[in-house]
Design an enzyme around this catalytic site. Sequence first.
Site, mmCIF file in Angstrom:
data_model
loop_
_atom_site.group_PDB
_atom_site.id
_atom_site.type_symbol
_atom_site.label_atom_id
_atom_site.label_comp_id
_atom_site.label_asym_id
_atom_site.label_seq_id
_atom_site.Cartn_x
_atom_site.Cartn_y
_atom_site.Cartn_z
ATOM 1 N N PRO A 292 0.819 -1.210 0.000
ATOM 2 C CA PRO A 292 0.000 0.000 0.000
ATOM 3 C C PRO A 292 0.856 1.266 0.000
ATOM 4 O O PRO A 292 1.840 1.358 0.734
ATOM 5 C CB PRO A 292 -0.793 -0.111 1.314
ATOM 6 N N GLY A 293 0.516 2.210 -0.817
ATOM 7 C CA GLY A 293 1.198 3.505 -0.839
ATOM 8 C C GLY A 293 0.190 4.595 -0.518
ATOM 9 O O GLY A 293 0.155 5.153 0.583
ATOM 10 N N CYS A 362 2.399 29.465 -15.635
ATOM 11 C CA CYS A 362 2.026 29.994 -16.951
ATOM 12 C C CYS A 362 1.512 28.845 -17.799
ATOM 13 O O CYS A 362 2.230 28.319 -18.668
ATOM 14 C CB CYS A 362 3.232 30.621 -17.617
ATOM 15 N N GLU A 363 0.299 28.418 -17.522
ATOM 16 C CA GLU A 363 -0.226 27.192 -18.118
ATOM 17 C C GLU A 363 -1.727 27.187 -17.830
ATOM 18 O O GLU A 363 -2.117 27.131 -16.657
ATOM 19 C CB GLU A 363 0.470 26.021 -17.406
HETATM 20 N N1 LLP Z 1 3.285 -1.577 -5.936
HETATM 21 C C1 LLP Z 1 3.555 -1.315 -7.225
HETATM 22 C C2 LLP Z 1 4.349 -2.274 -7.980
HETATM 23 C C3 LLP Z 1 3.075 -0.145 -7.829
HETATM 24 O O1 LLP Z 1 3.342 0.077 -9.109
HETATM 25 C C4 LLP Z 1 2.336 0.782 -7.062
HETATM 26 C C5 LLP Z 1 1.851 2.033 -7.653
HETATM 27 C C6 LLP Z 1 2.084 0.487 -5.714
HETATM 28 C C7 LLP Z 1 2.568 -0.707 -5.184
HETATM 29 C C8 LLP Z 1 1.328 1.409 -4.797
HETATM 30 O O2 LLP Z 1 0.022 1.596 -5.205
HETATM 31 P P1 LLP Z 1 -0.990 2.429 -4.274
HETATM 32 O O3 LLP Z 1 -1.253 1.608 -3.039
HETATM 33 O O4 LLP Z 1 -0.323 3.711 -3.940
HETATM 34 O O5 LLP Z 1 -2.182 2.621 -5.128
HETATM 35 N N2 LLP Z 1 0.719 8.658 -9.700
HETATM 36 C C9 LLP Z 1 -0.537 7.949 -9.673
HETATM 37 C C10 LLP Z 1 -0.414 6.604 -8.997
HETATM 38 C C11 LLP Z 1 0.601 5.702 -9.656
HETATM 39 C C12 LLP Z 1 0.734 4.390 -8.924
HETATM 40 C C13 LLP Z 1 1.856 3.599 -9.497
HETATM 41 N N3 LLP Z 1 2.124 2.366 -8.839
HETATM 42 C C14 LLP Z 1 -1.575 8.818 -8.973
HETATM 43 O O6 LLP Z 1 -1.249 9.922 -8.566
HETATM 44 O O7 LLP Z 1 -2.726 8.433 -8.857
#
Ligand code: LLP
Length: 432
Positions: A292-293, A362-363
């Site tokens: 989880p991130g 500026c966008e």
């Molecule tokens: N593990 C892998 C291999 C991943 O590619 C990712 C996210 C995660 C874990 C964590 O996923 P989460 O639990 O955070 O959903 N920039 C985008 C999100 C890109 C996520 C990429 N990979 C946004 O702002 O929504």
Amino acid sequence: MFVNDCLNVNEKGHLTIGGCDTLDLAKEYGTPLYVLDENVIKETCRSYVNSFKKFYDGNGMPLYASKALSCKELCRIAKDENIGLDVVSGGEIYTALQAGFPMEKVHFHGNNKTADEIKFAIESKVGKFVVDNLYELELLDKIAGDMGKKVNISFRIKPGVDAHTHNFIRTGQIDSKFGFALETGEAFEAAKEALKLNNVTLNELHCHIGSQIFDIDPFVTAAEIMMDFIAKIQKELNVTISELNLGGGFGIMYTSKDEPVPYENYMEKVSVAVKAKSAEYGLPVPFIYIEPGRSIVGEAGITLYTVGGKKEIPNVRTYVSIDGGMTDNIRYALYQSDYTVLNAGKADKEANETVTIAGKCCESGDLIQEHTKIAEVEVGDTLAVLSTGAYNYSMASNYNRIPRPAMVMVKDGKSRVIIKRESYEDLVKNDI
Ligand code: LLP
């Protein structure tokens, strides 16, 4: 009224986070300002850890996906909460090292790890390399061999589950830059290849089916598909894959339209499926990782801005200009992501005005939210954008040479800086 638990309104009608008045925070530290609630982050880490204890005999570990927000303080929290880290670059490895993180609990991801990053990761004693492709497998084996080391590897597998549809589908994910495909036999061939190499040990398989997902069924399906593949490897290659990494992607609340499921429910359902498959194939129950991130830091964070201007265009819209924008939060410009925006000093007032929140770049596309309802805004007001803890600071830029904001951690009415505001000097420090 609010989209997350750490927020409240005090007797002055001001929005509070972690017991701190947001107007006081804006005054003390300046704006734009990222604010994170420590208790929320820790409670979320604990709920993931407890879900393994409750539903899977403790036979697993969450890894915090540090791409959501990589900084030393988050690595320290992950360390204290006994969870691992998912990193995707030399920079994220360096951050973990600098924070004194136990490197054996770090898993190194990415679809193009450079030779330098691989060497750095081996020197740093990173615990697992999640291999993305055959070229990387050979490169890693060679570099490890040259360094006289043997490394533990996992394979990133495309399980063929697309969770980003209304009814998730089980095919159609071949077109992804990440990982080995199952359907084409590529993943199986790679496993055979790994067995021929002397400097890598394949003991884990990994998959990640997407991000901001609310439905648990696609995760369960992916876990079952991975277990079928583990069984095939056992049967046909006589190799035991003892660890299964099921990735991240658990959805959070950005607005009241979002309905996240309690994070515990995930392991509750996945563990049943994995145990059933283990019994069906007579395999040992694998150690499980999840990554989880967003769900660890997302709802714990808000961003505070000061309104510098208001432009009413009759019969068109009203622009409210803030002192940040796409440089600190690119997610609306990039994905049209929904956010809840509050007038922090009027948190007890009705949202009676419809405005578009514009950044200072500026966008024309530098917007934080369009046609959003908010309590009447005046120049000088402090605005709060909610659920900005994930993928905001980590995706920030210096476009227009705008310095990145500071980040403050709040807890029980106290605040402290965990990332300093960039200075103009910082902006030119690499210019020759
Ligand atoms: N593990 C892998 C291999 C991943 O590619 C990712 C996210 C995660 C874990 C964590 O996923 P989460 O639990 O955070 O959903 N920039 C985008 C999100 C890109 C996520 C990429 N990979 C946004 O702002 O929504």
